[in-house]
Structure formats: structure tokens, C-alpha cells
Design a protein around this motif. Structure first.
Motif, PDB file in Angstrom:
ATOM      1  N   GLY A   1       0.737  -1.258   0.000  1.00  0.00           N
ATOM      2  CA  GLY A   1       0.000   0.000   0.000  1.00  0.00           C
ATOM      3  C   GLY A   1       0.766   1.307   0.000  1.00  0.00           C
ATOM      4  O   GLY A   1       0.193   2.349  -0.295  1.00  0.00           O
TER       5      GLY A   1
ATOM      6  N   TYR B   1       0.241   5.041  -0.895  1.00  0.00           N
ATOM      7  CA  TYR B   1      -1.167   5.455  -0.954  1.00  0.00           C
ATOM      8  C   TYR B   1      -1.875   5.292   0.391  1.00  0.00           C
ATOM      9  O   TYR B   1      -2.901   5.920   0.637  1.00  0.00           O
ATOM     10  N   THR B   2      -1.333   4.405   1.253  1.00  0.00           N
ATOM     11  CA  THR B   2      -2.029   4.073   2.497  1.00  0.00           C
ATOM     12  C   THR B   2      -1.076   4.074   3.682  1.00  0.00           C
ATOM     13  O   THR B   2       0.140   4.109   3.522  1.00  0.00           O
TER      14      THR B   2
ATOM     15  N   GLN C   1      -6.410   5.737   3.896  1.00  0.00           N
ATOM     16  CA  GLN C   1      -5.933   6.471   2.730  1.00  0.00           C
ATOM     17  C   GLN C   1      -4.952   7.549   3.184  1.00  0.00           C
ATOM     18  O   GLN C   1      -5.245   8.301   4.121  1.00  0.00           O
TER      19      GLN C   1
ATOM     20  N   TYR D   1      -2.738  11.408  -0.910  1.00  0.00           N
ATOM     21  CA  TYR D   1      -3.578  10.822  -1.966  1.00  0.00           C
ATOM     22  C   TYR D   1      -5.058  10.956  -1.621  1.00  0.00           C
ATOM     23  O   TYR D   1      -5.853  10.045  -1.848  1.00  0.00           O
TER      24      TYR D   1
ATOM     25  N   GLY E   1      -6.576  11.346   1.367  1.00  0.00           N
ATOM     26  CA  GLY E   1      -7.057  10.933   2.686  1.00  0.00           C
ATOM     27  C   GLY E   1      -7.189  12.118   3.625  1.00  0.00           C
ATOM     28  O   GLY E   1      -6.592  13.175   3.415  1.00  0.00           O
TER      29      GLY E   1
ATOM     30  N   THR F   1     -10.581   8.355   6.575  1.00  0.00           N
ATOM     31  CA  THR F   1     -11.133   7.551   5.487  1.00  0.00           C
ATOM     32  C   THR F   1     -10.284   6.314   5.220  1.00  0.00           C
ATOM     33  O   THR F   1      -9.094   6.434   4.893  1.00  0.00           O
TER      34      THR F   1
ATOM     35  N   ALA G   1      -8.701   3.143   3.278  1.00  0.00           N
ATOM     36  CA  ALA G   1      -8.278   3.033   1.884  1.00  0.00           C
ATOM     37  C   ALA G   1      -9.172   2.055   1.139  1.00  0.00           C
ATOM     38  O   ALA G   1      -9.669   1.084   1.715  1.00  0.00           O
ATOM     39  N   LYS G   2      -9.388   2.358  -0.144  1.00  0.00           N
ATOM     40  CA  LYS G   2     -10.048   1.376  -1.016  1.00  0.00           C
ATOM     41  C   LYS G   2      -8.953   0.689  -1.815  1.00  0.00           C
ATOM     42  O   LYS G   2      -7.971   1.304  -2.185  1.00  0.00           O
TER      43      LYS G   2
ATOM     44  N   TYR H   1      -5.093  -4.161  -0.695  1.00  0.00           N
ATOM     45  CA  TYR H   1      -3.785  -4.028  -0.070  1.00  0.00           C
ATOM     46  C   TYR H   1      -3.591  -5.111   0.991  1.00  0.00           C
ATOM     47  O   TYR H   1      -4.535  -5.520   1.667  1.00  0.00           O
TER      48      TYR H   1
END
Lengths: 429, 149
Positions: free
Chosen positions: A278, A281-282, A293, A297, A299, A303, A305-306, A309
Motif C-alpha cells: 500500500g 497510498y495508504t 488512505q 492521496y 485521505g 477515510t 483506503a479502497k 492491499y
């Protein structure tokens, strides 16, 4: 003043203990813990000694089946990037020489070869029947041209049981921002760093002159791994990630100083080929127990992450810098330690203005090849005092772990170059 | 060990003599008190330091081994003010060596700080952590910023 030597005072009980051991087990080698257990705090029954003071930036280390100790130095000292230590009868060791004109971190021994890494390349040296490097001036160059920037330079290494070599290539950034570590700077879409860094690469352990095209990106989305080990029960690679820094510095509207000191967790992952953990991005929030997130990127700290991962198997306090991971397979320590993981936490810097933390070796219990139960501090006080831990001005910082042929746990320190050895039981009855 | 004792004794003497040298602090304090502009700048600089610099350079200004350089008693801090100001405004991409130790982490540009904030924090850094050097003026920061385009 000169006639008073505290060392003499210390030497008396040490000598007595040593003599007692010799008397009770005349044929066995005598390993006497230092009277102060080398300054470490350990669980009851364990003892520790300072094996040697190398004076170098001792990163990872390896101990051969014959007991020869090899220590990788981050910076070449007196022309040597690898130190050779030979054991003495009392369990300590003497620096007898060295070789390798490059600094680095990786040091690993397997099946008669010693593997070492610079920040750019991986080498190996054939070991003879005595565990000595036969040709120290002519290593085989296994891998070259590895990406290196001005952070996360170290290339940690480990082997599996099928002649594969795993190399960490750390991301040369904090969170892949347009301007690294700069307040409010956004993340670069499809982070370009990930093509050649921010993951684990797999190469062959016995092929020369490999570069990226001959290797495989085995796992990606790992910001920086310094501690990694092959789990023999699972036949699987486990890694400890250094989580991202500076959530508050770079995103003051989203994170408080306190949150920034506690986020994100330092995570343990079990890897399979092709996984993505991840980064950038995470990050993993240990309170929410969720992959979040990253603010670079889109977050906002709230929130999740989608995306698909890899979830960590265990989470540890933020910023403590896990620099070594070792699955304990010896029989010297009590049964609960067998096949569990020792993790050396180098210690934090990225927690100010909160107190710093870490500078210790942790034990993570395992059952059937998976973390099971709460981790515990195993060896503490490398820093020298709680005040030195809080300020970050630690006397020693644990960086490497190795298991000796008798099951002793060796720990290297890259601040003063002390090599520790932890044994059990501390006293023979 | 006896070497260590000698060292300790030597260190103790150093500390004593330092204390002795620092005795006339009331005078120094009086000097600062007589310069309210400097006092105010130091106070504001401490706030900027805590908000912007402390993570990497740490509470004691000692930095982080191999990563972030110390701000204590180095030419980078005590020397040329324009060079120091340039580092804050433009960042520092290349590794530097101080006393045989390498510090490699990239320093991000802090150009979003006002000229006043840069002057304050540099004055603070040059007069803390055991440092003693002249204040950095707003005009000096402005001059360096003008060279960055």
C-alpha cells in the motif's frame, strides 16, 4: 584516584562466577554474563554479555555454525566494511580482522556462503570448513545497480531454501510527494518510485551480475524494510516495514502532534509473490485497526483506503524503526521462544515534541507460523536510561540480530558498535 | 576503565570551568533584557522551531545520526548567515558531512515561512543549543529570498 578501579571490583564477582561455572561443567565452554548483564534489562533467567566493542556503525551481523561472527558496518572503518570476530572461551569475541571496502547493512550466512550488501549491490563470499572467508578480496558480485537515494539506502538481505535471494530496496522518499517531506505537497499519481524501489526484489542467490531485469519485484508498496527473515515453518518471507513519517508536519490541519507520534503503526507482513502493502497510498492506523488512505492521496485521517492491499499480521508503536527481524529456531531459550520472532527496534526520532521511544528488542510470540498473543519487550535499556530514551540520545541502538550455533541471541548496535550476546540460563545450577 | 575515569575528571573540570565562565549570566541577561527586539525575536523563533523544525532536528537541536544534521556548534549554523538562510528557504538536497558523520536526508524548502519567521527561527537556533551568534535580520532574509526565483 588512579589506584581505585571499579573494573577490579566488577572483576571479582565475574571471576568467581566464571570459576564456579568452570568447576561445575569442566568440559563445557563457559559463557559468563557480564555482572550487569551488559547494562540490559532482560526477563528473569536470561543474562547478557558484551561480546566486543567494535567502534563501528554495526548494522546486521551473522554467526557461522563454527561461531565466527561477521559484522557489516554502515561506514568503512580503517578500510574495512565487514569485521571478523573470533570467539573466546569465555563467550566474548575478538575482532581479528576485516575486509570489504564498502559500507552497507546486509549480512547473512547460509549453506557455506556469507552474503553482504552495500547500498547498491549484493555480494557473496565462500566460507571454508572453519567458517572463514576463503577469499576476502574477491567476492562474487550477485546483484548490482540497485536504486539508492538519500534516505532508506540500506539493502537488507535474506535467503529462502530454494536458492533465492530477497533484497529490500527502500523508497527514496517519505510518501512519494511532488516535493518530498514538504508541507501540503501532494502525492505523485502512480508513484514512479515503485518501479525500482519501495519493495522486495527476488534474485538468484548463485547467479552473478544480476540487475533489475534478471530479478522479480516480489512485493511492492513497502516503504522501507530493514528487518526481514525467512520463516521456516511457513516457508514464507516476513518483513517489518518502517512506516511513513511526518503526518503532522506535512498535514497540520489533519493531524495533531499526538496523532502524528502514534501514526502509523510499524507493521509485520507475511509476503506472497505479487502482494502490494500500500505505500505510498495508504498507512495502517493501529487504533482503528484499519488501512487508511494517505493524506497525499486524498485521505483525511478518517477515510479507510479502497483497494486490495495486504493487511499486516501485527502492528507495533509508530516510528520505532524495526531494523531486524529474527525467527528463533534455537533450543537454548525456553520453549515459548521457539519459532517466535525477535524484533530489534532501533528507536524513534519522528515523535517530537512527544517523547521518543523504542531502543529495545521485542519478542512476538508465534503459534503455527502466525503471530499469537501480545508482543513483549525482551531486552531493554540499550539507551542507558529512560531519560535517554525520551530524548532520543541513546547510548546504544539495536540494529541487527543473529542466532548463534548454541542458540544465543546476538544483537549489534550501530551507535557505538557494541556486540551483545543474550544467553539462557544466566547461571547454571 | 581508568581512562574513562580520567575522562570523567577532565569532563568534570570542563563543566566546572564552563560554569565559572558562565557565572556572569546576570550581565548577559541584562543585555538581552536591554534588547527587547532580540528577546521578542527569540520568543517567536522558539514557536517556529517547535512547529517546523523540531521533528527532524529534535528538541535539543542534536539532529538524528546519519539522517538529519545537528544544529549544535556547526559552521552551517554559526557561519555565513546567507548560506544558512538559503538552506531554510530553498532546502538542501545533497548529503553533508559534519565531524566525520554523514547526514543524508533531504531538507525540504520552507519558503512558505515569512521573512520575519525565518529571521526569528534562525536567530533562535543561533542562540540556543549551546550556540552564540549574531541575530538574523529580516532584511537579510529578504535579500536571500530575492535571489531565489
Amino acid at each position: 584516584m588512579k589506584t581505585f578501579s571499579p573494573r577490579l571490583l566488577l572483576a571479582v564477582p565475574a571471576l568467581a562466577a566464571g570459576l564456579a561455572l568452570v568447576a561445575s561443567r569442566p568440559t563445557a565452554p563457559t559463557i559468563a554474563p557480564d555482572p550487569d548483564n551488559a547494562g540490559l534489562k532482560l526477563p528473569a533467567g536470561f543474562g547478557a554479555l558484551k561480546v566486543a566493542e567494535t567502534g563501528g556503525k554495526a548494522r546486521h551481523l551473522a554467526v557461522t555454525p563454527q561461531g565466527v561472527i561477521y559484522v557489516k558496518l554502515n561506514k568503512v572503518k580503517d578500510g574495512k566494511g565487514i569485521l571478523v570476530l573470533h570467539p573466546q572461551a569465555n563467550g566474548k569475541a575478538t575482532v581479528t580482522g576485516g575486509f570489504g571496502d564498502y559500507g552497507g547493512t546486509g549480512m547473512y550466512e547460509k549453506n557455506g556462503y556469507l552474503y553482504a550488501s552495500s547500498d547498491y549491490a549484493v555480494y557473496r563470499y565462500k566460507l571454508d570448513a572453519k567458517g572463514e572467508v576463503a577469499n576476502p578480496s574477491k567476492p562474487e558480485l550477485l546483484v548490482r545497480g540497485l536504486k539508492v537515494g538519500s534516505q532508506h539506502e540500506s539493502k537488507s538481505i535474506v535467503l529462502d531454501n530454494a536458492d533465492n535471494l530477497y533484497v529490500n530496496v527502500g523508497a527514496y522518499a517519505n510518501a512519494c510527494q511532488e516535493q518530498d517531506r514538504t508541507r501540503g505537497s501532494k502525492g505523485i499519481p502512480n508513484c514512479p518510485i515503485l518501479d525500482s524501489a519501495g519493495g522486495i526484489w527476488q534474485f538468484k542467490a548463485d547467479k552473478l551480475n544480476q540487475r533489475y531485469p534478471q530479478g522479480t519485484r516480489y512485493a511492492t508498496g513497502l516503504r522501507n524494510v530493514v528487518g526481514l527473515d525467512w520463516n521456516q515453518q511457513d516457508n514464507q518471507l516476513f518483513v517489518m516495514q518502517h512506516g511513513r513519517d511526518q503526518l503532522q508536519d506535512n498535514w497540520p490541519a489533519l493531524y495533531s502532534n499526538e496523532q502524528s507520534a502514534q501514526l502509523p503503526a510499524e507493521c509485520l507482513y507475511a509476503l506472497k509473490p505479487g502482494v502490494n502493502a500500500g505505500w505510498p497510498y495508504t498507512y495502517f492506523d493501529p487504533q482503528r485497526k484499519e488501512i487508511m488512505q494517505g493524506p497525499e492521496y486524498g485521505g483525511d485521517g478518517k477515510t479507510p483506503a479502497k483497494g486490495d492491499y495486504l493487511a499486516p499480521l501485527a502492528a507495533y508503536p509508530a516510528h520505532m524503526a524495526p531494523n531486524a527481524l529474527l525467527f528463533y529456531t534455537g533450543t537454548m531459550f525456553p520453549a515459548k521462544y521457539r519459532n517466535g520472532a525477535f524484533i530489534a527496534f532501533h528507536g524513534s526520532w519522528n515523535r517530537a515534541p512527544e517523547s521518543q521511544a523504542g531502543y529495545y528488542v521485542v519478542f512476538q510470540p508465534f503459534k503455527d507460523g502466525k503471530p499469537s498473543g501480545q508482543w513483549e519487550v525482551f531486552a531493554d535499556n540499550f539507551s542507558g536510561s529512560p531519560a535517554k530514551t525520551a530524548s532520543g540520545r541513546a547510548d546504544h541502538r539495536p540494529c541487527g540480530l543473529a542466532q548463534g550455533p548454541d542458540g544465543s541471541l546476538y544483537v549489534s548496535d550501530d551507535t557505538k558498535g557494541t556486540i551483545y550476546r543474550i544467553v539462557y540460563p544466566a547461571k547454571k545450577s | 576503565m581508568s581512562k574513562q575515569i580520567l575522562l570523567n575528571i577532565a569532563l568534570a573540570f570542563c563543566t566546572l570551568s564552563l560554569q565559572a565562565q558562565q557565572r556572569p549570566t546576570p550581565k548577559a541577561k541584562a543585555k538581552i533584557a536591554a534588547n527587547p527586539a532580540l528577546t521578542a525575536s527569540l520568543t517567536r523563533g522558539a514557536v517556529v522551531y517547535k512547529n517546523v523544525c523540531i521533528t527532524c532536528h529534535m528538541a535539543d537541536g542534536g539532529g538524528v545520526p546519519n539522517i538529519n544534521p545537528p544544529l549544535t556548534k556547526t559552521e552551517y549554523v554559526l557561519g555565513d548567515k546567507a548560506r544558512l538562510t538559503h538552506i531554510v528557504l530553498a532546502g538542501l538536497a545533497e548529503p553533508i558531512e559534519i565531524d566525520g558523520n554523514d547526514y543524508k536526508q533531504h531538507m525540504p524548502a520552507q519558503a512558505y515561512l515569512t521573512d520575519q519567521q525565518v529571521a526569528d527561527v534562525l536567530t533562535y537556533v543561533r542562540n540556543n543549543f549551546g550556540n552564540k551568534a549574531s541575530a538574523v535580520q529580516v532584511a537579510e532574509v529578504k535579500a536571500v529570498r530575492a535571489t531565489l526565483k
